[in-house]
Design an enzyme around this catalytic site. Structure first.
Site, PDB file in Angstrom:
ATOM      1  N   GLY A  36      94.762  81.945  76.422  1.00  0.00           N
ATOM      2  CA  GLY A  36      95.968  82.639  76.892  1.00  0.00           C
ATOM      3  C   GLY A  36      96.661  83.334  75.741  1.00  0.00           C
ATOM      4  O   GLY A  36      97.889  83.484  75.710  1.00  0.00           O
ATOM      5  N   ALA A  37      95.846  83.790  74.792  1.00  0.00           N
ATOM      6  CA  ALA A  37      96.386  84.306  73.525  1.00  0.00           C
ATOM      7  C   ALA A  37      97.252  85.547  73.706  1.00  0.00           C
ATOM      8  O   ALA A  37      98.128  85.820  72.890  1.00  0.00           O
ATOM      9  CB  ALA A  37      95.231  84.611  72.571  1.00  0.00           C
ATOM     10  N   ALA A  38      97.011  86.302  74.784  1.00  0.00           N
ATOM     11  CA  ALA A  38      97.800  87.521  74.998  1.00  0.00           C
ATOM     12  C   ALA A  38      99.081  87.259  75.787  1.00  0.00           C
ATOM     13  O   ALA A  38      99.848  88.181  76.047  1.00  0.00           O
ATOM     14  CB  ALA A  38      96.953  88.561  75.726  1.00  0.00           C
ATOM     15  N   ASP A  54     109.991  68.930  75.890  1.00  0.00           N
ATOM     16  CA  ASP A  54     110.976  68.078  76.571  1.00  0.00           C
ATOM     17  C   ASP A  54     111.659  67.148  75.560  1.00  0.00           C
ATOM     18  O   ASP A  54     112.874  66.933  75.609  1.00  0.00           O
ATOM     19  CB  ASP A  54     110.268  67.257  77.660  1.00  0.00           C
ATOM     20  N   HIS A 113     104.937  65.952  82.511  1.00  0.00           N
ATOM     21  CA  HIS A 113     105.717  67.139  82.134  1.00  0.00           C
ATOM     22  C   HIS A 113     106.087  67.874  83.423  1.00  0.00           C
ATOM     23  O   HIS A 113     105.438  68.832  83.832  1.00  0.00           O
ATOM     24  CB  HIS A 113     104.924  68.061  81.207  1.00  0.00           C
TER      25      HIS A 113
HETATM   26  P1  NAX Z   1     101.768  84.053  80.343  1.00  0.00           P
HETATM   27  O1  NAX Z   1     101.502  84.354  81.776  1.00  0.00           O
HETATM   28  O2  NAX Z   1     102.635  84.933  79.530  1.00  0.00           O
HETATM   29  O3  NAX Z   1     100.346  83.982  79.583  1.00  0.00           O
HETATM   30  C1  NAX Z   1      99.265  83.270  80.071  1.00  0.00           C
HETATM   31  C2  NAX Z   1      98.019  83.938  79.518  1.00  0.00           C
HETATM   32  O4  NAX Z   1      96.898  83.133  79.870  1.00  0.00           O
HETATM   33  C3  NAX Z   1      97.765  85.328  80.086  1.00  0.00           C
HETATM   34  O5  NAX Z   1      97.615  86.249  79.027  1.00  0.00           O
HETATM   35  C4  NAX Z   1      96.480  85.155  80.899  1.00  0.00           C
HETATM   36  O6  NAX Z   1      95.657  86.317  80.850  1.00  0.00           O
HETATM   37  C5  NAX Z   1      95.838  83.985  80.148  1.00  0.00           C
HETATM   38  N1  NAX Z   1      94.805  83.276  80.913  1.00  0.00           N
HETATM   39  C6  NAX Z   1      94.774  83.006  82.238  1.00  0.00           C
HETATM   40  N2  NAX Z   1      93.625  82.390  82.559  1.00  0.00           N
HETATM   41  C7  NAX Z   1      92.918  82.253  81.404  1.00  0.00           C
HETATM   42  C8  NAX Z   1      91.659  81.708  81.113  1.00  0.00           C
HETATM   43  N3  NAX Z   1      90.872  81.198  82.055  1.00  0.00           N
HETATM   44  N4  NAX Z   1      91.243  81.734  79.821  1.00  0.00           N
HETATM   45  C9  NAX Z   1      92.003  82.281  78.873  1.00  0.00           C
HETATM   46  N5  NAX Z   1      93.217  82.816  79.098  1.00  0.00           N
HETATM   47  C10 NAX Z   1      93.662  82.813  80.361  1.00  0.00           C
HETATM   48  O7  NAX Z   1     102.260  82.551  80.295  1.00  0.00           O
HETATM   49  P2  NAX Z   1     103.046  81.787  79.137  1.00  0.00           P
HETATM   50  O8  NAX Z   1     104.493  82.006  79.299  1.00  0.00           O
HETATM   51  O9  NAX Z   1     102.420  82.101  77.837  1.00  0.00           O
HETATM   52  O10 NAX Z   1     102.783  80.271  79.553  1.00  0.00           O
HETATM   53  C11 NAX Z   1     101.509  79.688  79.493  1.00  0.00           C
HETATM   54  C12 NAX Z   1     101.483  78.340  80.171  1.00  0.00           C
HETATM   55  O11 NAX Z   1     102.355  77.420  79.534  1.00  0.00           O
HETATM   56  C13 NAX Z   1     101.947  78.366  81.636  1.00  0.00           C
HETATM   57  O12 NAX Z   1     101.014  77.588  82.397  1.00  0.00           O
HETATM   58  C14 NAX Z   1     103.285  77.664  81.594  1.00  0.00           C
HETATM   59  O13 NAX Z   1     103.586  77.049  82.811  1.00  0.00           O
HETATM   60  C15 NAX Z   1     103.062  76.672  80.498  1.00  0.00           C
HETATM   61  N6  NAX Z   1     104.251  76.066  79.878  1.00  0.00           N
HETATM   62  C16 NAX Z   1     104.167  74.758  79.507  1.00  0.00           C
HETATM   63  C17 NAX Z   1     105.195  74.107  78.859  1.00  0.00           C
HETATM   64  C18 NAX Z   1     105.079  72.660  78.453  1.00  0.00           C
HETATM   65  O14 NAX Z   1     106.076  72.136  77.967  1.00  0.00           O
HETATM   66  N7  NAX Z   1     103.964  71.964  78.637  1.00  0.00           N
HETATM   67  C19 NAX Z   1     106.467  74.817  78.582  1.00  0.00           C
HETATM   68  C20 NAX Z   1     106.348  76.297  78.590  1.00  0.00           C
HETATM   69  C21 NAX Z   1     105.436  76.879  79.629  1.00  0.00           C
HETATM   70  O15 NAX Z   1     106.134  76.987  80.826  1.00  0.00           O
END
Ligand code: NAX
Length: 327
Positions: free
Chosen positions: A10-12, A158, A186
Site C-alpha cells: 500500500g506504498a502509494a 491507540d 484494534h
Molecule cells: P489508502 O487507501 O490511502 O492506501 C491504501 C493503499 O493500499 C492504496 O494505495 C492501495 O492501492 C493499496 N493496496 C490495496 N490493495 C493492495 C494489495 N493487495 N497490495 C498492495 N497494495 C494494496 O489507505 P491508508 O490511509 O494508507 O490506510 C491503509 C490501511 O491502514 C487501511 O486499511 C486503514 O484502515 C488502516 N489503518 C490502520 C490503523 C491502525 O491503527 N491499525 C490506523 C490508521 C488506518 O486507518
C-alpha cells in the site's frame, strides 16, 4: 552490515506516503542501519508509487540503499526482514462484514504465502491494514514455516492516543506516563487500561480518581479517535498511524525502555484468559529483538468485562474467516 529489506504494501497510499520518508531517514531501525525499500502496490497504483520513489531519490537519504517497486508479492517479500502490511481493502458503503473479510482474505492470503516462500529467517511482520488483527491471522495461517509470533498487528496508535489523552487530562508531559496497555482488538471495543498504568510513578487510575471520566470520556475518546480524525481532517489518520508503525517495529527490534512497556497485538499464548492463537493486544516488553507478555498484572472487574468483550469480538472475526475458508 547488509541493508535491511523493508517491504511496505500500500506504498502509494496516504500512510505509505507518511511512512516511507521516515523509514528512509532512520526512524524505523535507527541511525546506523541501511535500508532497502520494497514497495508493493496494485497495478493501478504502481505509477504513483514510482512517483513517491522519485521523491525518495530526491532526498538523497544516506541510509537508503535501494528502492524496488512491484505489483508482485513474491518479488516484494523475497528476502524481506521487516514487512509492513499497510494496503488493505476498506469497507465500502453497504458492504457486509463477510464481504469485507473475504476481500481482505484475497490480499492477506497471497501475501502470507509470499512471506512464507521468500522471507528472511528473521522476518518480522506488522499488519496495519484493517481489520488489522484478523488480517494478521489470515497472513499467519498461510505462512506455516514462519514462527507464529512474527505476525503482529498494530495497536500502537491507540496506545499513543491513550497516553496523550491521559497526559492532557492530568496536565503532565507525555513522558510522565508509563505502563499503559491497550487490550484486545484494534476496533471500537479495544480497552485502554489505566489501572496498571503509572503517572510520575503513581497509579494512573488513582491519579485520575474519576471513574465517570474513565468510562464515559477517556475510553470512548481513545476508541473513537480514528472517526474523530476523519470528521475533522476529511481523511483518516495517516502521519500518526505511520508514526505508530515506526514505534512498533523500532521497539520490537531495539527494545522497550527500562521500567516501561508497550502495546502490541500478538498471537495469544493463553495469558490473561485470551484464547490461544487469537491476535490480541497485550502489554509487552521487548528485549534482544523479542517480545514477551508482561505477566502478573491485576485485572479488576471493570477491566475484565471490557477485555472479554473485545476478545469475544476477535473470536467472532476468527470464526468468520474460518467459515470463509480463509484460515
Ligand atoms: P489508502 O487507501 O490511502 O492506501 C491504501 C493503499 O493500499 C492504496 O494505495 C492501495 O492501492 C493499496 N493496496 C490495496 N490493495 C493492495 C494489495 N493487495 N497490495 C498492495 N497494495 C494494496 O489507505 P491508508 O490511509 O494508507 O490506510 C491503509 C490501511 O491502514 C487501511 O486499511 C486503514 O484502515 C488502516 N489503518 C490502520 C490503523 C491502525 O491503527 N491499525 C490506523 C490508521 C488506518 O486507518
Amino acid at each position: 552490515m547488509a541493508p535491511v529489506n523493508v517491504t511496505v504494501t500500500g506504498a502509494a497510499g496516504q500512510i505509505g506516503y507518511a511512512l516511507l520518508f521516515r523509514i528512509a531517514s532512520g526512524h524505523l531501525l535507527g541511525p546506523d542501519t541501511q535500508v532497502n525499500l520494497r514497495l508493493l502496490e496494485i497495478p493501478q497504483a504502481v505509477k504513483a508509487a514510482e512517483g513517491t520513489a522519485m521523491e525518495l531519490d530526491d532526498c538523497a537519504f544516506p541510509l537508503l540503499s535501494g528502492i524496488e517497486i512491484t505489483d508482485d508479492a513474491k518479488k516484494a517479500f523475497d528476502g524481506v526482514n521487516v514487512a509492513l502490511l499497510v494496503g488493505a481493502r476498506p469497507r465500502a458503503k453497504g458492504m457486509e462484514r463477510g464481504d469485507l473479510l473475504e476481500a481482505n482474505g484475497g490480499i492477506f492470503k497471497p501475501q502470507g504465502e509470499a512471506i512464507n516462500a521468500g522471507a528472511a529467517d528473521d522476518v518480522r511482520v506488522l499488519v496495519v491494514g484493517n481489520p488489522a488483527n484478523t488480517n494478521a491471522l489470515i497472513a499467519q495461517a498461510h505462512a506455516p514455516d514462519v514462527p507464529r509470533e512474527r505476525f503482529t498487528a498494530m495497536t500502537r496508535l491507540d496506545h499513543n492516543r491513550a497516553i496523550s489523552q491521559l497526559a492532557a487530562k492530568l496536565s503532565v508531559p507525555v513522558t510522565e506516563i508509563k505502563k499503559l496497555t491497550i487490550w484486545g482488538n484494534h476496533s471500537a471495543t479495544q480497552y485502554p487500561d489505566l489501572f496498571n498504568a503509572e503517572v510520575g510513578g503513581r497509579n494512573a487510575a488513582e491519579a485520575v480518581n474519576d471513574e465517570a471520566w474513565l468510562a464515559d470520556t477517556f475510553i470512548p475518546t481513545v476508541a473513537k479517535r480514528g472517526a474523530a480524525i476523519i470528521e475533522a481532517r476529511g481523511a483518516s489518520s495517516a502521519a500518526s498511524a505511520a508514526n505508530a508503525a515506526l514505534n512498533h517495529i523500532h521497539d520490537w527490534v531495539n527494545g522497550t525502555p527500562e521500567g516501561d512497556w508497550t502495546s502490541m497485538a500478538i498471537p495469544s499464548d493463553g495469558s490473561y484468559g485470551v484464547p490461544e492463537g487469537l491476535i490480541s493486544s497485550f502489554p509487552v516488553v521487548c528485549k534482544d529483538g523479542k517480545y514477551e507478555i508482561v505477566q502478573g498484572l491485576e485485572i479488576n472487574e471493570f477491566s475484565r468485562a471490557r477485555i472479554d468483550a473485545s476478545v469475544a469480538e476477535l473470536a467472532e472475526e476468527r470464526d468468520a474467516v474460518k467459515g470463509l475458508g480463509l484460515i
